[in-house]
Structures are given as structure tokens and as C-alpha cells.
Design a protein around this motif. Structure first.
Motif, short mmCIF file in Angstrom:
data_model
loop_
_atom_site.label_atom_id
_atom_site.label_comp_id
_atom_site.label_asym_id
_atom_site.label_seq_id
_atom_site.Cartn_x
_atom_site.Cartn_y
_atom_site.Cartn_z
N ARG A 41 0.84 -1.20 0.00
CA ARG A 41 0.00 0.00 0.00
C ARG A 41 0.87 1.25 0.00
O ARG A 41 1.85 1.33 0.75
CB ARG A 41 -0.93 0.02 1.21
CG ARG A 41 -2.02 -1.04 1.18
CD ARG A 41 -3.08 -0.76 2.21
NE ARG A 41 -3.77 0.52 1.98
CZ ARG A 41 -4.79 0.94 2.71
NH1 ARG A 41 -5.24 0.19 3.72
NH2 ARG A 41 -5.38 2.11 2.45
N GLU A 42 0.49 2.22 -0.80
CA GLU A 42 1.23 3.47 -0.90
C GLU A 42 0.56 4.60 -0.14
O GLU A 42 1.06 5.72 -0.12
CB GLU A 42 1.38 3.87 -2.38
CG GLU A 42 2.05 2.81 -3.24
CD GLU A 42 1.92 3.12 -4.72
OE1 GLU A 42 1.46 4.24 -5.03
OE2 GLU A 42 2.25 2.26 -5.54
N ASP A 43 -0.58 4.30 0.47
CA ASP A 43 -1.37 5.37 1.11
C ASP A 43 -1.69 5.03 2.56
O ASP A 43 -2.76 5.37 3.06
CB ASP A 43 -2.67 5.59 0.33
CG ASP A 43 -3.56 4.35 0.33
OD1 ASP A 43 -3.06 3.25 0.65
OD2 ASP A 43 -4.76 4.49 0.03
N CYS A 44 -0.76 4.37 3.24
CA CYS A 44 -1.08 3.93 4.59
C CYS A 44 0.19 3.83 5.44
O CYS A 44 1.23 3.39 4.97
CB CYS A 44 -1.78 2.57 4.54
SG CYS A 44 -2.43 2.03 6.13
N ILE A 45 0.07 4.28 6.69
CA ILE A 45 1.11 4.08 7.69
C ILE A 45 0.51 3.22 8.79
O ILE A 45 -0.58 3.51 9.30
CB ILE A 45 1.62 5.42 8.26
CG1 ILE A 45 2.29 6.24 7.16
CG2 ILE A 45 2.59 5.18 9.42
CD1 ILE A 45 2.71 7.62 7.59
N TYR A 46 1.21 2.16 9.15
CA TYR A 46 0.75 1.24 10.19
C TYR A 46 1.42 1.59 11.53
O TYR A 46 2.63 1.90 11.57
CB TYR A 46 1.07 -0.20 9.83
CG TYR A 46 0.41 -0.65 8.55
CD1 TYR A 46 -0.95 -0.96 8.52
CD2 TYR A 46 1.13 -0.75 7.36
CE1 TYR A 46 -1.58 -1.36 7.34
CE2 TYR A 46 0.52 -1.14 6.18
CZ TYR A 46 -0.84 -1.45 6.19
OH TYR A 46 -1.45 -1.83 5.01
N ILE A 47 0.63 1.54 12.58
CA ILE A 47 1.15 1.88 13.92
C ILE A 47 0.92 0.68 14.83
O ILE A 47 -0.21 0.26 15.06
CB ILE A 47 0.45 3.12 14.49
CG1 ILE A 47 0.58 4.30 13.52
CG2 ILE A 47 1.03 3.48 15.85
CD1 ILE A 47 -0.21 5.51 13.92
N TYR A 48 2.02 0.14 15.35
CA TYR A 48 1.96 -0.97 16.29
C TYR A 48 2.36 -0.49 17.69
O TYR A 48 3.37 0.20 17.85
CB TYR A 48 2.92 -2.09 15.86
CG TYR A 48 2.43 -2.93 14.71
CD1 TYR A 48 1.60 -4.02 14.91
CD2 TYR A 48 2.82 -2.62 13.40
CE1 TYR A 48 1.17 -4.80 13.85
CE2 TYR A 48 2.39 -3.39 12.33
CZ TYR A 48 1.57 -4.48 12.56
OH TYR A 48 1.14 -5.25 11.51
N GLN A 49 1.57 -0.86 18.68
CA GLN A 49 1.92 -0.61 20.07
C GLN A 49 2.83 -1.74 20.53
O GLN A 49 2.42 -2.91 20.53
CB GLN A 49 0.66 -0.57 20.94
CG GLN A 49 -0.36 0.47 20.51
CD GLN A 49 0.12 1.90 20.71
OE1 GLN A 49 0.93 2.16 21.60
NE2 GLN A 49 -0.40 2.83 19.93
N ILE A 50 4.05 -1.43 20.93
CA ILE A 50 5.03 -2.48 21.24
C ILE A 50 5.51 -2.40 22.69
O ILE A 50 6.47 -3.08 23.05
CB ILE A 50 6.24 -2.41 20.29
CG1 ILE A 50 6.90 -1.03 20.37
CG2 ILE A 50 5.82 -2.72 18.86
CD1 ILE A 50 8.22 -0.95 19.67
N ASN A 51 4.88 -1.58 23.49
CA ASN A 51 5.28 -1.50 24.90
C ASN A 51 4.02 -1.55 25.76
O ASN A 51 3.34 -0.56 25.88
CB ASN A 51 6.05 -0.21 25.17
CG ASN A 51 6.69 -0.20 26.53
OD1 ASN A 51 6.44 -1.06 27.36
ND2 ASN A 51 7.52 0.79 26.79
#
Length: 326
Positions: free
Chosen positions: A316-326
Motif C-alpha cells: 500500500r502506498e497510502d497507509c502508515i501502520y502503527i503498532y503498540q510495542i510497549n
């Protein structure tokens, strides 16, 4: 003890390291693999400008995407909102332009420092309030060696890169222009061929500590991790359990995407069959955590508080993924 007995004992020790179900460090103490934690991502829809992102890195409260295939090389994003601020950086040979850059960028007080692969030049870049990139320092390295692959900025104005001498892993370039080769290859961990240099057999991804006083090397085709000091001293090494392959001659891939380093930890992606995991290592060469991602990513950064991972995907060129890692 005879030489034959010594060689036999060494071979037995190496075989036990490779076949074991736990990691071992250079001190010989076992290191258990932490359990995998499943994490899901939030996503933010963006303008479709994140095409073929080569590398993500952060500067203060901004995420920067380096896209070497684009005419405009950098896009800047406000964190944590993931809001596009501007794009800048022109491909070319002019005073404020750039040729192909190495993937390791170093944050500075005014912007960032980068290494131009085609010219062996180090460029200090200032980011202006208007969103322009000014090259305020353009330093030609005192060496004719080329190419300088896996180039790292280290402490005491020294630099490190993969050695072309097949007997050594790395070359250290000192500020006076002298070089020092160091690092013995972990021979016999992989199938070696006489016509293939060790640097290709034992391909690796490297990242420096933000202070430059040490760096880490993650090996692409064997689960080996090494920590070196900026002077070339091997501080720690860890060997992960051997992965099974479905095909006899198939190469097992452990690491193929560049790691990201903070003051405390190193983060790197590892492909576990159909699951992509984010590994969290400390600078003592210990694997601390593993996170199973619910969506594959191709480049990522970790925020300053080390609570979130921001990532992009080739899908995908129109998306940023955000992962909670703490």
C-alpha cells in the motif's frame, strides 16, 4: 592434547551450537527465546506518496521516508499524527542535491548526516524552516576503496563498512585515513563455495548505536548476531536456533530488512514461516522480546519513547501502520 583431538573437540562444540534448541553467546551461556506476543496495528490513510520506501528514520518529532527511486528523495511526516509536512531533496550532482545514499542516516542538531555511495562523500544536511534541505558540509572520505557497503558512522570520527578482504568481515576507516580490517568470519555455519566471497555468503545487516560507540551485525542466512565496539572488538555474539527449510538447497532467510537502533535497544524484523516478527534486542546481545505482526511491513521506525512502531508496506502506498510495542 594432540592437534587432531583439538580439531575434533572444536567441531563438536560448533555442531552443538548449530543444532541446539537455544541460543548461545560467546560466553557459552544459553539464551532462551522469549515467547512471541501477538500485536495488531492501527492504520492511518495518507496521500499516496509512500512509493518504494527505501528507509524510514526519525528526526526529533518527525518521521522521514527516504525513497531512492523518486525524483524527490525525502518526505517528512509529523509524529504521532503521521501528517505529511513536505517533500524535499533533489536527485543530482548539484550543491544541494544527492546521488544514491546509504540506508544508515544519523540525526544531527540541524538535520541529518548521510553517506553518498557513488562518490564516497559524507553530507551534513540542514533542514530549513521552509522545508528545504541545505548541504552545509560535504566531506570527501580519504580513501579510494569502493564500494563502501553497510557504511556506519562510529565514534571518534571513524567509519565502518564491509571489507573486501575475504579474510575479514569489516574495515575500519580512521580519521587520519588509515584503515584496519577486523572480524573473523563465522566459517562453516553456511555452505561455502570457492568462487563466492565470504561477504556474500555471510551477508549481513548492520546498525550503529546512536552514540557510535558500538554496532550490531545481523546475518541474513544464519541466526547469528554480533555486537562490536567502535574499535573493532567483538563484545558479544548470539546464535539463534536453526530454522527448518522445505527445500534441500533453499537458503534460510533470518533477516532481510534493515534494523533500527535506539540508545537502549535494537529492533529488527524476522520472517518466521508465514509470520513476520519484530525482535527487540539489547546492546548486550540479548533477545528481549518478539512481536508477531498482523500485517507485513517493509520498513519501520521506533518512536523516541519506544512505545510505538511506525511502518509502511510495499502493498500500500497510502497507509502508515502503527503498532503498540510497549
Amino acid at each position: 592434547m594432540s592437534k587432531i583431538m583439538i580439531k575434533t573437540l572444536s567441531a563438536l562444540i560448533l555442531s552443538s551450537l548449530i543444532a541446539g534448541n537455544c541460543s548461545r553467546s560467546n560466553s557459552g551461556s544459553p539464551v532462551s527465546l522469549p515467547a512471541i506476543t501477538e500485536v495488531t496495528c492501527d492504520s492511518i490513510v495518507t496521500p499516496p506518496v509512500l512509493l518504494s520506501v527505501t528507509r524510514l528514520f526519525t528526526i526529533k518529532d518527525q518521521m522521514v521516508a527516504y525513497q531512492e527511486r523518486n525524483d524527490t528523495l525525502f518526505s517528512f511526516w509529523k509524529l504521532p499524527e503521521c501528517q505529511l509536512l513536505y517533500s524535499a531533496g533533489i536527485r543530482g550532482e548539484g550543491p544541494d542535491e544527492f546521488l544514491m545514499l546509504e540506508r544508515n542516516f544519523q540525526e544531527t542538531t540541524q538535520g541529518f548526516r548521510t553517506f553518498e555511495l557513488q562518490t564516497n562523500r559524507i553530507k551534513d544536511v540542514r533542514i530549513t524552516e521552509e522545508g528545504n534541505l541545505d548541504v552545509i558540509s560535504d566531506y570527501q572520505l580519504p580513501t579510494n576503496l569502493s564500494p563502501l557497503n553497510r557504511f556506519l558512522f562510529l565514534a571518534d570520527s571513524t567509519y565502518c563498512f564491509v571489507s573486501t578482504d575475504d579474510a575479514y568481515e569489516f574495515t575500519l576507516l580512521k580519521k587520519d585515513g588509515t584503515t584496519h580490517n577486523f572480524g573473523a568470519y563465522p566459517t562453516h555455519l553456511l555452505k561455502e563455495e570457492t568462487d563466492t566471497p565470504n561477504r556474500f555468503v555471510y551477508n549481513k545487516l548492520t546498525v550503529a548505536h546512536p552514540s557510535g560507540d558500538k554496532f550490531a551485525a545481523f546475518y541474513a542466512y544464519t541466526g547469528l548476531v554480533r555486537i562490536y565496539s567502535y574499535t573493532g572488538e567483538l563484545l558479544k555474539e548470539t546464535l539463534l536456533p536453526t530454522k527448518e527449510t522445505t527445500e534441500k538447497d533453499e537458503k534460510t532467510i533470518y533477516y532481510h530488512l534493515f534494523p533500527y537502533a535506539t540508545d537502549q535497544y535494537i529492533y529488527i524484523l524476522n520472517q518466521q514461516e508465514d509470520i513476520q516478527t519484530l525482535e527487540k534486542w539489547n546492546w548486550e546481545g540479548e533477545l528481549i522480546s518478539r512481536y508477531a505482526l498482523n500485517h507485513p511491513v517493509s520498513s519501520f521506525v521506533i518512536d523516541k519513547e519506544e512505545k510505538r512502531m511506525y511502518a509502511v508496506s510495499k502493498e500500500r502506498e497510502d497507509c502508515i501502520y502503527i503498532y503498540q510495542i510497549n
